[in-house]
Design a protein around this motif. Structure first.
Motif, short mmCIF file in Angstrom:
data_model
loop_
_atom_site.label_atom_id
_atom_site.label_comp_id
_atom_site.label_asym_id
_atom_site.label_seq_id
_atom_site.Cartn_x
_atom_site.Cartn_y
_atom_site.Cartn_z
N PHE A 15 68.78 -43.27 35.35
CA PHE A 15 68.13 -42.47 36.39
C PHE A 15 67.79 -43.33 37.60
O PHE A 15 67.93 -42.88 38.75
CB PHE A 15 66.87 -41.82 35.83
N ALA A 16 67.37 -44.57 37.36
CA ALA A 16 67.11 -45.49 38.47
C ALA A 16 68.38 -45.75 39.27
O ALA A 16 68.35 -45.82 40.50
CB ALA A 16 66.54 -46.81 37.93
N ALA A 211 67.72 -35.68 42.82
CA ALA A 211 66.92 -36.24 41.73
C ALA A 211 66.91 -35.31 40.52
O ALA A 211 67.06 -35.76 39.38
CB ALA A 211 65.50 -36.52 42.22
N ALA A 212 66.74 -34.01 40.77
CA ALA A 212 66.72 -33.05 39.67
C ALA A 212 68.09 -32.96 39.00
O ALA A 212 68.19 -32.82 37.77
CB ALA A 212 66.31 -31.68 40.18
N GLY A 213 69.15 -33.05 39.79
CA GLY A 213 70.50 -33.00 39.23
C GLY A 213 70.80 -34.19 38.35
O GLY A 213 71.33 -34.04 37.24
N TYR A 214 70.43 -35.38 38.81
CA TYR A 214 70.65 -36.58 38.00
C TYR A 214 69.79 -36.54 36.74
O TYR A 214 70.27 -36.85 35.63
CB TYR A 214 70.33 -37.84 38.80
N SER A 228 78.28 -37.99 30.88
CA SER A 228 77.13 -37.86 31.78
C SER A 228 77.54 -37.57 33.21
O SER A 228 76.94 -36.72 33.89
CB SER A 228 76.28 -39.12 31.73
N GLY A 229 78.56 -38.28 33.72
CA GLY A 229 78.97 -38.07 35.11
C GLY A 229 79.37 -36.64 35.39
O GLY A 229 78.96 -36.04 36.40
N ALA A 230 80.17 -36.05 34.50
CA ALA A 230 80.63 -34.67 34.69
C ALA A 230 79.46 -33.69 34.63
O ALA A 230 79.39 -32.74 35.43
CB ALA A 230 81.67 -34.32 33.63
N LEU A 231 78.53 -33.91 33.70
CA LEU A 231 77.38 -33.01 33.60
C LEU A 231 76.48 -33.11 34.82
O LEU A 231 75.95 -32.10 35.29
CB LEU A 231 76.58 -33.32 32.34
N ILE A 232 76.30 -34.31 35.34
CA ILE A 232 75.46 -34.46 36.54
C ILE A 232 76.09 -33.72 37.72
O ILE A 232 75.39 -33.07 38.50
CB ILE A 232 75.25 -35.95 36.87
N VAL A 233 77.41 -33.82 37.85
CA VAL A 233 78.10 -33.09 38.93
C VAL A 233 77.80 -31.60 38.83
O VAL A 233 77.47 -30.93 39.83
CB VAL A 233 79.61 -33.35 38.88
N TRP A 234 77.90 -31.04 37.61
CA TRP A 234 77.65 -29.61 37.43
C TRP A 234 76.19 -29.26 37.69
O TRP A 234 75.88 -28.22 38.28
CB TRP A 234 78.07 -29.17 36.03
N CYS A 235 75.28 -30.11 37.25
CA CYS A 235 73.86 -29.85 37.51
C CYS A 235 73.55 -29.87 39.00
O CYS A 235 72.81 -29.03 39.51
CB CYS A 235 73.00 -30.88 36.78
N LEU A 236 74.14 -30.84 39.71
CA LEU A 236 73.97 -30.89 41.17
C LEU A 236 74.49 -29.61 41.82
O LEU A 236 73.84 -29.04 42.70
CB LEU A 236 74.70 -32.10 41.74
#
Length: 260
Positions: A15-16, A211-214, A228-236
Motif C-alpha cells: 500500500f505504501a 488510495a481506496a482503489g489500491y 493484485s495488479g489486475a484487481l487494483i485496476v478493476w477497483c480503480l
C-alpha cells in the motif's frame, strides 16, 4: 475467501508503494488528460519495461541499481524521441506515441521469445508484483517521488520537453513497482472519474479514488488469491465510475468566476 491471508506485514509495504505511485501519477495523469496525449504513459512505461528486459538479458541483479539505470536510460531515451517527433510532426503526435508503444511492446516479446521464463517475466512487467514489495525497495522510489514532486506545483507551466522528462522519471520508478497496466490505470482512471467536478475538488477526489482503489484491491487480492495488479485496476475503474456517476450535473455547480 481466506481472511488469514490478509497479512498487514505484506499489505502495508504494498500500500505504501501504491501511495508513492499515486503521489506523482495523479497530477501527471490530470495533465496528460488536459494535453490530450493519453497514450504517452503506456508508451513510456513500455519503454522503461524494455530497459528492464534488456538488463535481464545481460544477467544483472534483478534488484540491483543496474536495472533501475537501464529502465531510466530507456525511459529518458523514449521521452527524448517523443519530444523530437512532436517538434517534427506535431499534428500526428498521438499516433506517433501509439506507434512507439507498439514497437516497444513487440520488441520486448521478441527479446523474450527464446527465454524459457520469458512469458512469466513479461507478465510480471505488465501486471506487476506489488503484493511482494518490501520497504527496502521503496527507498529509491521515495527519493524519486520527492524530486518529481518538487516540480508538480507548476506542472501546467512546464514546456513539453520538461514535462516528458519529468514523466519519464516518474514512470521509470513506478513500472518496476506496479507494472505497466497499473501505471496506466493510476494515471488515467482517477483523472477520468473526477472530470465532472469543479477544478479545486478534482485533485483531492482523484487521490481518494486512487488510495481506496489500491487499498481495496490489495485486500481483495490477498483474500481471494488473485493477481493484485489486475484487481487494483478493476477497483480503480469501479470507484472512478461511481465518482463520475455522483458528480454534479452540468450546471449544478457554478464555475468559480460565475458570480462575478
Amino acid at each position: 475467501m481466506n481472511g488469514s491471508a490478509i497479512d498487514p506485514a505484506i499489505l502495508l509495504p504494498a500500500f505504501a508503494a501504491g501511495l508513492l505511485v499515486l503521489a506523482t501519477h495523479v497530477p501527471l495523469g490530470a495533465e496528460v488528460l488536459r494535453k490530450g496525449i493519453v497514450f504517452i504513459d503506456l508508451a513510456i512505461a513500455q519503454i522503461a519495461a524494455l530497459g528492464v528486459i534488456l538488463a535481464g538479458l545481460m544477467e544483472v541483479d534483478p534488484h540491483g541499481w543496474q536495472v533501475q539505470a537501464a529502465a531510466a536510460v530507456a525511459a529518458l531515451a523514449g521521452a527524448a524521441l517523443l519530444v523530437w517527433t512532436e517538434r517534427r510532426w506535431p499534428e500526428v503526435q498521438e499516433a506517433q506515441i501509439g506507434v512507439v508503444f507498439v514497437l516497444a511492446a513487440t520488441a520486448g516479446i521478441l527479446l523474450l521469445a527464446k527465454n524459457p521464463h520469458g512469458g512469466e517475466h513479461l507478465r510480471d512487467l505488465l501486471t506487476g508484483q506489488i503484493l511482494w514489495v518490501g520497504y527496502p525497495q521503496l527507498v529509491v522510489p521515495a527519493i524519486a517521488t520527492l524530486l518529481v514532486g518538487a516540480f508538480l506545483w507548476r506542472i501546467a507551466a512546464l514546456p513539453r520537453s520538461a514535462f516528458y522528462l519529468l514523466f519519464a522519471i516518474a514512470v521509470t520508478v513506478s513500472v518496476q513497482l506496479v507494472g505497466v497496466y497499473l501505471v496506466f490505470a493510476t494515471l488515467i482512471v482517477p483523472a477520468l472519474g473526477v472530470r465532472g467536478y469543479r477544478a479545486e475538488r478534482r485533485l483531492p477526489l482523484a487521490y481518494a479514488i486512487g488510495a481506496a482503489g489500491y487499498g481495496s484491491g490489495l485486500v481483495l487480492s490477498a483474500a481471494v488469491d488473485l493477481p493484485s495488479g489486475a484487481l487494483i485496476v478493476w477497483c480503480l475503474a469501479i470507484l472512478a465510475a461511481l465518482a463520475h456517476a455522483m458528480a454534479p450535473k452540468r450546471g449544478a455547480e457554478r464555475p468559480v468566476n460565475a458570480a462575478r
